[in-house]
Design an enzyme around this catalytic site. Structure first.
Site, mmCIF file in Angstrom:
data_model
loop_
_atom_site.group_PDB
_atom_site.id
_atom_site.type_symbol
_atom_site.label_atom_id
_atom_site.label_comp_id
_atom_site.label_asym_id
_atom_site.label_seq_id
_atom_site.Cartn_x
_atom_site.Cartn_y
_atom_site.Cartn_z
ATOM 1 N N CYS A 1 67.104 23.484 47.157
ATOM 2 C CA CYS A 1 66.029 24.462 46.955
ATOM 3 C C CYS A 1 65.880 25.346 48.193
ATOM 4 O O CYS A 1 65.413 24.883 49.236
ATOM 5 C CB CYS A 1 64.731 23.716 46.656
ATOM 6 S SG CYS A 1 63.262 24.748 46.642
ATOM 7 N N CYS B 1 62.212 25.973 49.552
ATOM 8 C CA CYS B 1 61.606 24.773 50.124
ATOM 9 C C CYS B 1 61.684 24.785 51.652
ATOM 10 O O CYS B 1 60.799 24.258 52.327
ATOM 11 C CB CYS B 1 62.276 23.522 49.568
ATOM 12 S SG CYS B 1 61.978 23.295 47.794
#
Length: 140
Positions: free
Chosen positions: A64, A67
């Site tokens: 991700c 993130c």
């Protein structure tokens, strides 16, 4: 030729407006019901919540990209706020926690008070100022 250019510009403008509308709430921190049903006790035992202050729980995954930005924002805020703990939960390693807290998209950030009750939630990358504003009342 001019009609084609105007149509392309109009399509791009429409796409920009639709994109903005779809993401304008991304990262905004929302207060959640602080009932103990989804917060205290066994439901949060595997999260490693702090017993001395609020905890920011950041659900993420190695794949991700956003993130990483959340991690930097949360680390910056937690470093400047004393008793605020930061826990990162990898949803690939702990999918049960992600299901339990209805994490449907990444990144998702939850804020728990000292008693283990979930108080706030954000999907997307929260702004540092918004995160501070949510945490300050929990420190009193």
């Amino acid at each position: 030729m001019t009609t084609v250019v105007v149509a392309i510009v109009a399509a791009l403008a429409l796409a920009a407006v639709v994109g903005w509308l779809m993401t304008r709430r991304s990262g905004s921190i929302k207060q959640v019901d602080s009932e103990p049903a989804q917060g205290a006790g066994a439901d949060t035992a595997d999260l490693g919540l702090s017993s001395t202050g609020p905890t920011v729980v950041h659900f993420s995954a190695p794949w991700c990209g956003p993130c990483d930005r959340v991690r930097r924002v949360v680390d910056q805020v937690c470093d400047n706020m004393g008793d605020v703990a930061h826990v990162e939960v990898d949803i690939d390693a702990n999918p049960a926690a992600a299901r339990r807290f209805s994490v449907l998209s990444l990144p998702t950030t939850l804020i728990f008070d000292v008693d283990g009750r979930q108080r706030y939630r954000a999907s997307g990358v929260p702004k540092a100022a918004d995160l501070r504003s949510a945490l300050e009342p929990l420190l009193a």
